[in-house]
Motif scaffolding. Structure first.
Motif, short mmCIF file in Angstrom:
data_model
loop_
_atom_site.label_atom_id
_atom_site.label_comp_id
_atom_site.label_asym_id
_atom_site.label_seq_id
_atom_site.Cartn_x
_atom_site.Cartn_y
_atom_site.Cartn_z
N LEU A 36 0.86 -0.89 0.00
CA LEU A 36 -0.01 0.46 -0.02
C LEU A 36 0.70 1.32 -0.11
CD1 LEU A 36 -3.28 1.08 -0.07
CD2 LEU A 36 -2.80 1.35 2.29
N HIS A 37 0.25 1.86 -0.96
CA HIS A 37 1.59 3.78 -1.08
C HIS A 37 0.18 4.55 -0.69
CE1 HIS A 37 4.70 1.60 -3.09
NE2 HIS A 37 4.27 1.24 -3.32
N LEU A 38 0.96 5.76 -0.25
CA LEU A 38 -0.33 6.56 0.33
C LEU A 38 -0.27 7.99 0.18
CD1 LEU A 38 -0.85 5.86 4.36
CD2 LEU A 38 -2.45 4.85 2.62
N ALA A 39 -1.84 8.85 -0.42
CA ALA A 39 -1.34 9.70 -1.02
C ALA A 39 -2.42 10.75 -0.59
CB ALA A 39 -1.04 10.01 -2.57
N CYS A 40 -2.33 11.85 0.63
CA CYS A 40 -3.35 12.83 0.79
C CYS A 40 -3.64 13.89 -0.45
CB CYS A 40 -3.61 13.47 1.96
SG CYS A 40 -1.59 14.30 1.59
N ASN A 41 -3.12 14.06 -1.72
CA ASN A 41 -3.40 14.93 -2.42
C ASN A 41 -2.76 14.18 -4.10
OD1 ASN A 41 -0.74 15.86 -2.83
ND2 ASN A 41 -0.51 16.43 -0.70
N LEU A 42 -2.71 15.38 -5.11
CA LEU A 42 -2.91 15.32 -6.05
C LEU A 42 -1.26 14.73 -6.81
CD1 LEU A 42 -5.92 17.11 -8.57
CD2 LEU A 42 -6.04 14.53 -7.76
N LYS A 43 -1.01 15.96 -5.83
CA LYS A 43 0.66 15.74 -5.94
C LYS A 43 1.42 14.82 -5.82
CE LYS A 43 4.76 18.90 -4.82
NZ LYS A 43 5.06 19.70 -4.90
N GLU A 44 1.05 14.42 -4.31
CA GLU A 44 1.21 12.81 -3.88
C GLU A 44 0.81 11.78 -5.27
OE1 GLU A 44 0.34 12.93 0.30
OE2 GLU A 44 1.93 14.29 1.03
N ALA A 45 0.60 11.83 -5.52
CA ALA A 45 -0.48 11.12 -5.87
C ALA A 45 0.29 10.54 -6.99
CB ALA A 45 -2.12 11.16 -6.55
N ALA A 46 0.57 11.70 -8.27
CA ALA A 46 1.20 11.89 -9.14
C ALA A 46 2.62 10.98 -8.99
CB ALA A 46 1.14 13.05 -9.76
N LEU A 47 3.57 11.47 -7.72
CA LEU A 47 4.30 11.09 -7.98
C LEU A 47 4.77 9.71 -7.07
CD1 LEU A 47 6.21 14.24 -5.56
CD2 LEU A 47 6.80 13.78 -7.08
N CYS A 48 3.84 9.39 -6.52
CA CYS A 48 3.55 7.66 -5.87
C CYS A 48 3.15 7.31 -6.94
CB CYS A 48 2.39 7.37 -5.00
SG CYS A 48 3.12 7.80 -3.77
N PHE A 49 2.51 7.00 -8.01
CA PHE A 49 2.33 5.93 -9.33
C PHE A 49 3.09 6.67 -10.50
CE2 PHE A 49 1.17 6.41 -14.02
CZ PHE A 49 -0.44 5.08 -13.61
N PRO A 64 -8.17 18.29 -2.67
CA PRO A 64 -7.65 19.25 -1.63
C PRO A 64 -6.83 21.28 -3.25
CG PRO A 64 -6.90 18.46 0.07
CD PRO A 64 -7.39 17.58 -1.27
N ASP A 65 -6.41 19.68 -3.62
CA ASP A 65 -5.51 20.95 -5.17
C ASP A 65 -6.03 20.18 -6.58
OD1 ASP A 65 -4.93 17.83 -4.77
OD2 ASP A 65 -2.70 18.61 -5.31
N GLY A 66 -7.55 19.78 -6.40
CA GLY A 66 -7.74 19.36 -7.73
C GLY A 66 -9.12 18.61 -7.60
N ASN A 67 -9.61 18.05 -9.21
CA ASN A 67 -9.94 16.44 -9.05
C ASN A 67 -9.29 15.80 -9.89
OD1 ASN A 67 -11.79 15.21 -11.02
ND2 ASN A 67 -13.38 16.41 -10.16
N SER A 68 -8.96 14.13 -9.29
CA SER A 68 -8.79 13.22 -10.00
C SER A 68 -8.44 12.69 -11.29
CB SER A 68 -9.05 12.65 -8.47
OG SER A 68 -10.18 11.72 -9.06
N PHE A 69 -10.06 13.11 -11.95
CA PHE A 69 -10.30 12.45 -13.02
C PHE A 69 -9.19 13.48 -13.94
CE2 PHE A 69 -14.74 12.55 -12.21
CZ PHE A 69 -15.09 11.65 -11.79
N GLU A 70 -8.51 14.69 -13.67
CA GLU A 70 -8.28 14.98 -14.90
C GLU A 70 -6.58 14.22 -14.18
OE1 GLU A 70 -7.32 19.15 -14.49
OE2 GLU A 70 -9.39 19.44 -14.91
#
Length: 257
Positions: A36-49, A64-70
């Motif tokens: 499991l990898h955790l992220a709480c915003n889009l920036k962290e999610a992009a880095l993890c992905f 907080p920093d936008g919509n995950s669809f984009e």
């Protein structure tokens, strides 16, 4: 909870700290095979992905920093391999209808642990099946060539002719009492006066598996194993039944590849 054998990487994107912690606990207790990898915003999610290339994404929609669809659209365009998405949402009925229409998995907030587990289990099974078939493809590439570097072949003798077939030309074999029907990729068939058991026992066909009393299948051409129907779907859309006695053997075979 069903045990899964394949290691799977998962990215959980959720900005609610309490909800994220709860989901983290459930997933680690119920799915030890998931990294499991955790992220709480889009920036962290992009880095993890882009660092881990996870097979499973559990994504909240409004961050907080936008919509995950984009972000998902960007992931899809730049992915190195496939992934599955489960949306975590409290969105409107219209958004949920869109998910259903496109057969996308989602969990509606608030949800119970059982709902999370049922959805994750279903998607994990889909991922595992895809991984099994990738391993099968590699296996067949290795076993299709004999020790002398030539493609493996089998000789079939009938009253009319002697046929020399490459393994990759055969889709499946079907038993007809003391006769065996060879069904070929080119939609032809050859009937020989020998029982199916003989071809299974003497290992004349590498990469074939007995999945039913009446069927020996070339796993190279298996497209789908429909667990709820106990049948294999081949590349030509032919359905091959899987007996209850052979089902566990088939799954074990996939797991050992």
């Amino acid at each position: 909870m069903k045990t899964h054998n394949t290691s799977i990487s998962c990215l959980l994107l959720e900005d609610d700290a309490v909800l994220q912690a709860g989901m983290k606990q459930i997933l680690r207790e119920q799915y030890p095979e998931i990294t499991l990898h955790l992220a709480c915003n889009l920036k962290e999610a992009a880095l993890c992905f882009y660092k881990y290339q996870p097979e499973l994404l559990l994504f909240d929609i409004n961050l907080p920093d936008g919509n995950s669809f984009e972000l998902l659209e960007d992931f899809h365009k730049n992915r190195k391999k496939g992934f599955k998405v489960i949306f975590i949402t409290a969105h409107t009925h219209y958004a949920i209808s869109a998910f259903k229409y496109n057969a996308l998995d989602f969990i509606l907030k608030p949800f119970m642990p059982k709902q999370l587990c049922e959805t994750v289990s279903r998607v994990v099974e889909q991922i595992e099946e895809q991984q099994y078939f990738k391993k099968l493809e590699s296996f067949f590439k290795q076993t299709a060539i004999g020790v002398n570097g030539q493609e493996k072949k089998i000789v079939l003798k009938t009253q009319e002719a002697i046929h020399v077939l490459r393994h990759k030309e055969i889709l499946y074999l079907k038993s007809d009492n003391n006769y065996t029907e060879f069904h070929l990729v080119e939609e032809k068939s050859i009937v020989v006066a020998q029982p199916l058991k003989k071809f299974e026992e003497n290992n004349a066909l590498t990469g074939f598996l007995r999945v039913h009393q009446s069927y020996l299948v070339n796993l190279q051409y298996v497209k789908t194993f429909r667990k709820n129907q106990d049948c294999l779907l081949l590349d030509n859309d032919k359905k091959i039944p899987v007996s209850s006695r052979k089902r566990s053997q088939l799954l074990a075979y996939f797991n050992e590849l």
